[in-house]
Design a protein around this motif. Structure first.
Motif, PDB file in Angstrom:
ATOM      1  N   CYS A  38       0.840  -1.187   0.000  1.00 50.67           N
ATOM      2  CA  CYS A  38       0.000   0.000   0.000  1.00 50.67           C
ATOM      3  C   CYS A  38       0.885   1.250   0.000  1.00 50.67           C
ATOM      4  CB  CYS A  38      -0.892  -0.011   1.236  1.00 50.67           C
ATOM      5  SG  CYS A  38      -1.895   1.490   1.418  1.00 50.67           S
ATOM      6  N   PRO A  39       0.635   2.200  -0.915  1.00 50.05           N
ATOM      7  CA  PRO A  39       1.446   3.417  -0.955  1.00 50.05           C
ATOM      8  C   PRO A  39       1.156   4.370   0.204  1.00 50.05           C
ATOM      9  CG  PRO A  39      -0.319   3.575  -2.554  1.00 50.05           C
ATOM     10  CD  PRO A  39      -0.375   2.181  -1.970  1.00 50.05           C
ATOM     11  N   PHE A  40       0.093   4.132   0.951  1.00 51.39           N
ATOM     12  CA  PHE A  40      -0.291   5.008   2.054  1.00 51.39           C
ATOM     13  C   PHE A  40       0.264   4.511   3.390  1.00 51.39           C
ATOM     14  CE2 PHE A  40      -3.732   5.271  -1.136  1.00 51.39           C
ATOM     15  CZ  PHE A  40      -3.526   6.580  -1.535  1.00 51.39           C
ATOM     16  N   CYS A  41      -0.051   3.264   3.752  1.00 54.93           N
ATOM     17  CA  CYS A  41       0.367   2.738   5.059  1.00 54.93           C
ATOM     18  C   CYS A  41       1.563   1.787   4.954  1.00 54.93           C
ATOM     19  CB  CYS A  41      -0.800   2.052   5.761  1.00 54.93           C
ATOM     20  SG  CYS A  41      -1.342   0.493   5.009  1.00 54.93           S
ATOM     21  N   GLU A  42       1.968   1.460   3.720  1.00 51.32           N
ATOM     22  CA  GLU A  42       3.109   0.588   3.426  1.00 51.32           C
ATOM     23  C   GLU A  42       2.928  -0.850   3.909  1.00 51.32           C
ATOM     24  OE1 GLU A  42       6.697   2.557   4.641  1.00 51.32           O
ATOM     25  OE2 GLU A  42       6.367   4.215   3.255  1.00 51.32           O
ATOM     26  N   SER A  43       1.701  -1.251   4.197  1.00 57.47           N
ATOM     27  CA  SER A  43       1.418  -2.637   4.568  1.00 57.47           C
ATOM     28  C   SER A  43       1.443  -3.494   3.312  1.00 57.47           C
ATOM     29  CB  SER A  43       0.045  -2.751   5.224  1.00 57.47           C
ATOM     30  OG  SER A  43       0.011  -2.053   6.431  1.00 57.47           O
ATOM     31  N   GLU A  44       1.882  -4.730   3.461  1.00 56.92           N
ATOM     32  CA  GLU A  44       1.889  -5.670   2.345  1.00 56.92           C
ATOM     33  C   GLU A  44       0.659  -6.562   2.428  1.00 56.92           C
ATOM     34  OE1 GLU A  44       5.524  -7.818   1.958  1.00 56.92           O
ATOM     35  OE2 GLU A  44       6.716  -6.005   1.746  1.00 56.92           O
ATOM     36  N   PHE A  45       0.085  -6.845   1.271  1.00 57.89           N
ATOM     37  CA  PHE A  45      -1.044  -7.766   1.195  1.00 57.89           C
ATOM     38  C   PHE A  45      -0.940  -8.531  -0.107  1.00 57.89           C
ATOM     39  CE2 PHE A  45      -2.356  -3.720  -0.552  1.00 57.89           C
ATOM     40  CZ  PHE A  45      -3.064  -4.038  -1.694  1.00 57.89           C
ATOM     41  N   LYS A  46      -1.645  -9.638  -0.204  1.00 58.83           N
ATOM     42  CA  LYS A  46      -1.569 -10.497  -1.384  1.00 58.83           C
ATOM     43  C   LYS A  46      -2.936 -10.690  -2.009  1.00 58.83           C
ATOM     44  CE  LYS A  46       2.463 -13.156  -0.022  1.00 58.83           C
ATOM     45  NZ  LYS A  46       3.021 -14.510   0.092  1.00 58.83           N
ATOM     46  N   LEU A  47      -2.927 -10.851  -3.325  1.00 60.38           N
ATOM     47  CA  LEU A  47      -4.119 -11.202  -4.088  1.00 60.38           C
ATOM     48  C   LEU A  47      -3.793 -12.423  -4.927  1.00 60.38           C
ATOM     49  CD1 LEU A  47      -5.237  -7.727  -5.481  1.00 60.38           C
ATOM     50  CD2 LEU A  47      -6.298  -9.021  -3.640  1.00 60.38           C
ATOM     51  N   ASN A  48      -4.797 -13.256  -5.159  1.00 60.78           N
ATOM     52  CA  ASN A  48      -4.607 -14.406  -6.025  1.00 60.78           C
ATOM     53  C   ASN A  48      -4.363 -13.911  -7.442  1.00 60.78           C
ATOM     54  OD1 ASN A  48      -5.525 -16.659  -7.886  1.00 60.78           O
ATOM     55  ND2 ASN A  48      -5.477 -17.667  -5.894  1.00 60.78           N
ATOM     56  N   ALA A  49      -3.344 -14.442  -8.114  1.00 57.90           N
ATOM     57  CA  ALA A  49      -2.977 -13.994  -9.461  1.00 57.90           C
ATOM     58  C   ALA A  49      -4.132 -14.142 -10.438  1.00 57.90           C
ATOM     59  CB  ALA A  49      -1.756 -14.764  -9.958  1.00 57.90           C
ATOM     60  N   SER A  50      -4.936 -15.188 -10.311  1.00 53.30           N
ATOM     61  CA  SER A  50      -6.053 -15.386 -11.242  1.00 53.30           C
ATOM     62  C   SER A  50      -7.132 -14.327 -11.045  1.00 53.30           C
ATOM     63  CB  SER A  50      -6.645 -16.784 -11.087  1.00 53.30           C
ATOM     64  OG  SER A  50      -7.201 -16.952  -9.804  1.00 53.30           O
ATOM     65  N   GLU A  51      -7.331 -13.845  -9.820  1.00 54.81           N
ATOM     66  CA  GLU A  51      -8.305 -12.780  -9.572  1.00 54.81           C
ATOM     67  C   GLU A  51      -7.794 -11.444 -10.116  1.00 54.81           C
ATOM     68  OE1 GLU A  51     -10.170 -14.477  -5.415  1.00 54.81           O
ATOM     69  OE2 GLU A  51      -8.688 -12.879  -5.355  1.00 54.81           O
ATOM     70  N   PHE A  52      -6.518 -11.191  -9.922  1.00 53.30           N
ATOM     71  CA  PHE A  52      -5.932  -9.932 -10.345  1.00 53.30           C
ATOM     72  C   PHE A  52      -5.869  -9.821 -11.869  1.00 53.30           C
ATOM     73  CE2 PHE A  52      -2.141  -7.345 -11.359  1.00 53.30           C
ATOM     74  CZ  PHE A  52      -2.598  -6.142 -10.858  1.00 53.30           C
ATOM     75  N   GLN A  53      -5.687 -10.937 -12.549  1.00 54.86           N
ATOM     76  CA  GLN A  53      -5.539 -10.942 -14.005  1.00 54.86           C
ATOM     77  C   GLN A  53      -6.794 -11.394 -14.737  1.00 54.86           C
ATOM     78  OE1 GLN A  53      -1.035 -11.732 -14.911  1.00 54.86           O
ATOM     79  NE2 GLN A  53      -1.857 -13.432 -13.769  1.00 54.86           N
ATOM     80  N   ASP A  54      -7.933 -11.357 -14.103  1.00 60.11           N
ATOM     81  CA  ASP A  54      -9.194 -11.774 -14.715  1.00 60.11           C
ATOM     82  C   ASP A  54      -9.582 -10.771 -15.803  1.00 60.11           C
ATOM     83  OD1 ASP A  54     -11.695 -12.691 -15.378  1.00 60.11           O
ATOM     84  OD2 ASP A  54     -12.567 -12.399 -13.398  1.00 60.11           O
TER      85      ASP A  54
END
Length: 60
Positions: free
Chosen positions: A22-38
């Motif tokens: 996140c560019p605001f709080c700098e926390s890292e999070f993950k998304l499933n590649a298939s959801e992100f590239q749908d």
């Protein structure tokens, strides 16, 4: 010179997740590649699950 288009596929980690920061709080999070590239549901903005703010995909 003409326009050039090409597709890039992101594989993700061993469980097919892609990490974002996140560019605001700098926390890292993950998304499933298939959801992100749908291709049926193009994602223009991402929501940070920690601070709740959103930003355009190309800035994360």
């Amino acid at each position: 010179m003409g326009e050039v288009n090409f597709d890039i596929t992101i594989e993700g980690d061993s469980e097919r997740y892609v990490a974002f920061e996140c560019p605001f709080c700098e926390s890292e999070f993950k998304l499933n590649a298939s959801e992100f590239q749908d291709q049926d549901n193009v994602i223009a903005e991402l929501f940070c699950p920690y601070c709740g703010l959103t930003d355009k995909v190309n800035t994360l």
